[in-house]
Design a protein around this motif. Structure first.
Motif, PDB file in Angstrom:
ATOM      1  N   ALA A  51      33.691 -26.113 -57.789  1.00 26.33           N
ATOM      2  CA  ALA A  51      34.828 -26.886 -57.265  1.00 26.33           C
ATOM      3  C   ALA A  51      35.998 -26.763 -58.236  1.00 26.33           C
ATOM      4  CB  ALA A  51      34.437 -28.348 -57.078  1.00 26.33           C
ATOM      5  N   LYS A  53      38.923 -27.755 -58.428  1.00 21.16           N
ATOM      6  CA  LYS A  53      39.744 -28.917 -58.773  1.00 21.16           C
ATOM      7  C   LYS A  53      39.347 -29.532 -60.117  1.00 21.16           C
ATOM      8  CE  LYS A  53      38.309 -31.004 -54.961  1.00 21.16           C
ATOM      9  NZ  LYS A  53      37.126 -30.215 -54.490  1.00 21.16           N
ATOM     10  N   ASP A  72      34.698 -23.369 -54.382  1.00 13.82           N
ATOM     11  CA  ASP A  72      35.220 -24.371 -53.447  1.00 13.82           C
ATOM     12  C   ASP A  72      36.685 -24.567 -53.799  1.00 13.82           C
ATOM     13  OD1 ASP A  72      36.340 -26.893 -52.857  1.00 13.82           O
ATOM     14  OD2 ASP A  72      34.645 -28.028 -53.619  1.00 13.82           O
ATOM     15  N   ALA A  95      37.241 -26.275 -48.880  1.00 11.68           N
ATOM     16  CA  ALA A  95      36.482 -27.514 -48.659  1.00 11.68           C
ATOM     17  C   ALA A  95      37.387 -28.738 -48.788  1.00 11.68           C
ATOM     18  CB  ALA A  95      35.314 -27.590 -49.637  1.00 11.68           C
ATOM     19  N   ARG A 138      31.925 -32.177 -42.111  1.00 10.47           N
ATOM     20  CA  ARG A 138      31.561 -33.062 -43.236  1.00 10.47           C
ATOM     21  C   ARG A 138      31.240 -34.443 -42.695  1.00 10.47           C
ATOM     22  NH1 ARG A 138      34.865 -34.142 -48.803  1.00 10.47           N
ATOM     23  NH2 ARG A 138      33.994 -36.190 -49.298  1.00 10.47           N
ATOM     24  N   LEU A 150      33.842 -40.914 -52.620  1.00  7.79           N
ATOM     25  CA  LEU A 150      34.468 -39.834 -51.861  1.00  7.79           C
ATOM     26  C   LEU A 150      34.145 -39.879 -50.372  1.00  7.79           C
ATOM     27  CD1 LEU A 150      33.917 -36.922 -54.407  1.00  7.79           C
ATOM     28  CD2 LEU A 150      36.084 -37.979 -53.814  1.00  7.79           C
ATOM     29  N   HIS A 181      29.385 -35.285 -49.372  1.00  3.94           N
ATOM     30  CA  HIS A 181      29.604 -35.490 -50.805  1.00  3.94           C
ATOM     31  C   HIS A 181      29.143 -36.900 -51.138  1.00  3.94           C
ATOM     32  CE1 HIS A 181      31.078 -35.374 -54.816  1.00  3.94           C
ATOM     33  NE2 HIS A 181      31.693 -34.216 -54.649  1.00  3.94           N
ATOM     34  N   SER A 184      31.350 -38.606 -56.852  1.00  4.95           N
ATOM     35  CA  SER A 184      31.291 -37.837 -58.089  1.00  4.95           C
ATOM     36  C   SER A 184      30.630 -38.660 -59.199  1.00  4.95           C
ATOM     37  CB  SER A 184      32.697 -37.423 -58.503  1.00  4.95           C
ATOM     38  OG  SER A 184      32.620 -36.382 -59.440  1.00  4.95           O
ATOM     39  N   GLN A 185      29.930 -37.946 -60.091  1.00  4.94           N
ATOM     40  CA  GLN A 185      29.113 -38.577 -61.148  1.00  4.94           C
ATOM     41  C   GLN A 185      28.133 -39.543 -60.468  1.00  4.94           C
ATOM     42  OE1 GLN A 185      28.916 -37.654 -64.229  1.00  4.94           O
ATOM     43  NE2 GLN A 185      27.901 -39.286 -65.295  1.00  4.94           N
ATOM     44  N   GLY A 220      29.262 -31.891 -54.182  1.00  3.19           N
ATOM     45  CA  GLY A 220      29.190 -31.988 -55.647  1.00  3.19           C
ATOM     46  C   GLY A 220      28.514 -33.291 -56.028  1.00  3.19           C
ATOM     47  N   GLY A 221      28.975 -33.867 -57.131  1.00  6.96           N
ATOM     48  CA  GLY A 221      28.468 -35.179 -57.531  1.00  6.96           C
ATOM     49  C   GLY A 221      27.447 -35.136 -58.647  1.00  6.96           C
ATOM     50  N   GLU A 258      28.831 -27.710 -54.095  1.00  7.58           N
ATOM     51  CA  GLU A 258      30.196 -27.617 -54.633  1.00  7.58           C
ATOM     52  C   GLU A 258      30.296 -28.352 -55.966  1.00  7.58           C
ATOM     53  OE1 GLU A 258      32.402 -29.545 -51.534  1.00  7.58           O
ATOM     54  OE2 GLU A 258      31.877 -28.064 -50.027  1.00  7.58           O
ATOM     55  N   PRO A 259      29.518 -27.965 -56.968  1.00 12.09           N
ATOM     56  CA  PRO A 259      29.568 -28.690 -58.237  1.00 12.09           C
ATOM     57  C   PRO A 259      30.870 -28.420 -58.987  1.00 12.09           C
ATOM     58  CG  PRO A 259      28.183 -26.746 -58.441  1.00 12.09           C
ATOM     59  CD  PRO A 259      28.589 -26.820 -57.005  1.00 12.09           C
ATOM     60  N   GLY A 260      31.493 -29.472 -59.488  1.00 11.08           N
ATOM     61  CA  GLY A 260      32.688 -29.332 -60.324  1.00 11.08           C
ATOM     62  C   GLY A 260      32.367 -29.832 -61.720  1.00 11.08           C
ATOM     63  N   ARG A 261      32.265 -31.156 -61.848  1.00 13.48           N
ATOM     64  CA  ARG A 261      32.022 -31.802 -63.133  1.00 13.48           C
ATOM     65  C   ARG A 261      30.846 -31.180 -63.894  1.00 13.48           C
ATOM     66  NH1 ARG A 261      33.266 -36.800 -64.250  1.00 13.48           N
ATOM     67  NH2 ARG A 261      33.581 -37.290 -62.048  1.00 13.48           N
ATOM     68  N   TYR A 355      38.176 -32.819 -64.755  1.00 15.84           N
ATOM     69  CA  TYR A 355      39.124 -33.885 -64.383  1.00 15.84           C
ATOM     70  C   TYR A 355      39.817 -34.465 -65.617  1.00 15.84           C
ATOM     71  CZ  TYR A 355      36.153 -33.280 -60.341  1.00 15.84           C
ATOM     72  OH  TYR A 355      35.448 -32.709 -59.320  1.00 15.84           O
TER      73      TYR A 355
HETATM   74  C1  LIG Z   1      35.039 -31.800 -51.338  1.00 17.53           C
HETATM   75  C2  LIG Z   1      34.620 -31.861 -52.760  1.00 17.53           C
HETATM   76  N1  LIG Z   1      33.707 -30.988 -53.201  1.00 17.53           N
HETATM   77  C3  LIG Z   1      33.309 -30.978 -54.490  1.00 17.53           C
HETATM   78  C4  LIG Z   1      33.844 -31.853 -55.412  1.00 17.53           C
HETATM   79  C5  LIG Z   1      33.370 -31.782 -56.818  1.00 17.53           C
HETATM   80  O1  LIG Z   1      32.633 -32.899 -57.158  1.00 17.53           O
HETATM   81  P1  LIG Z   1      31.923 -33.045 -58.569  1.00 17.53           P
HETATM   82  O2  LIG Z   1      32.931 -32.733 -59.597  1.00 17.53           O
HETATM   83  O3  LIG Z   1      31.475 -34.463 -58.604  1.00 17.53           O
HETATM   84  O4  LIG Z   1      30.775 -32.098 -58.606  1.00 17.53           O
HETATM   85  C6  LIG Z   1      34.781 -32.819 -54.987  1.00 17.53           C
HETATM   86  C7  LIG Z   1      35.338 -33.783 -55.929  1.00 17.53           C
HETATM   87  O5  LIG Z   1      36.265 -34.515 -55.668  1.00 17.53           O
HETATM   88  C8  LIG Z   1      35.185 -32.813 -53.622  1.00 17.53           C
HETATM   89  O6  LIG Z   1      36.093 -33.688 -53.162  1.00 17.53           O
END
Ligand SMILES: Cc1ncc(COP(=O)(O)O)c(C=O)c1O
Length: 375
Positions: A51, A53, A72, A95, A138, A150, A181, A184-185, A220-221, A258-261, A355
């Motif tokens: 992810a 972002k 993502d 996404a 979704r 989220l 989703h 997150s965390q 994610g999350g 969709e892992p970000g954190r 973030y």
């Molecule tokens: C649609 C979507 N996918 C993935 C993520 C990433 O989430 P995380 O960083 O908790 O893994 C987010 C976070 O806002 C999101 O909105």
């Protein structure tokens, strides 16, 4: 909570600060690779779509492209960034369930044809601007206890998902899957378990309607540890998620996430210096060269709590840490147990790759922290 560092990492941090100046975010390539590898090992069946972002630094993207990850993207700018880093459009998912029409058309032009949606209105836009796209519905799932909620803003009711997919099919789109989703965390495994059950019902029903869904997207999350004395929450949770996926979904279902954190958080360290000092109401205040308008913006936008560490030794006393701007919101910690610090001393925060710089501003003319990649 503040802890002193081992001499080795102390020397390394001081060296980085001397070489590059502060505020500085040092992102470790091996740290990124370690997280990606942990994800693969724990969730063998799940393909990670990073992810963007969480941290869109070009070298983070290049590292993940080289490692064969997918992405993502939440906007056209993010799509362009991952393509510029060398990713193929077929390895991207758009996404964001609510997209400007121009973004839908542009994403399609770039070759990104897999998108999420959660309403009829969005389907109309996609069918008009990107006909024939593959769409993933979704659903709204429990986000109980997750640090960032989220499902307030996104997700259709699970009971409406199949009707939307049938509508997508009638509009000439390809119903490709179901996503969620859990927030997150997320440290509450029940969120994942309930969401997986809901998705399993939708996939089963889609088969009954002769519209078999190819993809389960578990979002994610995935949580990380922020404090040294916490247990790492990922491995236990991932093991249970993997078992549930195997129980609920046969091999015909492609599982993505969709892992970000989780992928970037543990890979970065923020290095700050004390630029000012005062005694207010009998307490030491230390002013740092970055704060909540910069790389510590996660304290606001991500509801994050960080462990501040110092390199100086000495008798500790309760102290306050503040950022450099003129706003009183820019106080980053009020109950830190610190030795007396001097101007120029280093304060640092680990596990701050997600973030953080992603949401930094230039408020008060304070430029965002410099970002460097380290081995
Ligand atoms: C649609 C979507 N996918 C993935 C993520 C990433 O989430 P995380 O960083 O908790 O893994 C987010 C976070 O806002 C999101 O909105």
């Amino acid at each position: 909570m503040v802890k002193r560092v081992s001499d080795n990492s102390e020397r390394r941090l001081k060296g980085l600060a001397r070489r590059h100046g502060t505020p500085l975010v040092a992102i470790s390539r091996s740290g990124l690779m370690r997280q990606l590898e942990r994800f693969h090992q724990a969730l063998l069946r799940v393909e990670p779509f990073y992810a963007v972002k969480a941290n869109a630094h070009p070298d983070v993207l290049k590292t993940f492209v080289a490692a064969g990850a997918c992405f993502d993207v939440a906007s056209v700018a993010e799509a362009r960034a991952v393509l510029a880093a060398g990713a193929k459009p077929a390895r991207c998912i758009f996404a964001n369930t609510i997209k400007p029409v121009a973004a839908i058309a542009e994403a399609r032009k770039l070759g990104v044809d897999l998108m999420t949606f959660d309403s009829e209105y969005e389907l109309d836009k996609i069918a008009d601007r990107a006909p024939g796209s593959r769409v993933i519905v979704r659903i709204k799932v429990p986000n109980v206890g997750s640090i960032v909620e989220l499902s307030l803003k996104f997700g259709t009711e699970p009971a409406d998902a199949l009707a939307l997919l049938i509508k997508a099919h009638k509009m000439g789109l390809v119903p490709a899957g179901v996503s969620f989703h859990v927030g997150s965390q997320c440290t509450r495994i029940e969120n994942y378990l309930q969401a997986l059950e809901m998705a399993a019902i939708i996939i089963r029903d889609s088969r009954l309607k002769q519209l078999p869904l190819e993809i389960l997207d578990i979002g994610g999350g995935f949580p990380i540890r922020h404090f040294d004395d916490e247990e790492d929450p990922f491995d236990g949770a991932a093991q249970t998620i993997a078992q549930e996926i195997d129980r609920l979904f046969d091999a015909n279902v492609r599982v993505i996430a969709e892992p970000g954190r989780f992928l970037v958080g543990p890979a970065a360290t923020l290095i700050l210096r004390v630029i000012g000092k005062a005694i207010r109401e009998n307490k030491h205040w230390y002013y740092l060269d970055d704060g909540v308008y910069g790389a510590l913006s996660g304290q606001i936008f991500d509801h994050a709590k960080y462990q501040f560490k110092v390199t100086r030794k000495g008798r500790r006393q309760l102290s306050t840490l503040a950022g450099p701007t003129c706003d009183s919101l820019d106080i980053v910690a009020t109950g830190e147990d610190l030795p007396e610090l001097e101007l120029g001393d280093i304060v640092y925060v680990e596990n701050i790759g997600a973030y953080s710089v992603a949401t930094a501003t230039c408020f008060n003319g304070v430029p965002p922290a410099k970002v460097v990649m380290v081995p």
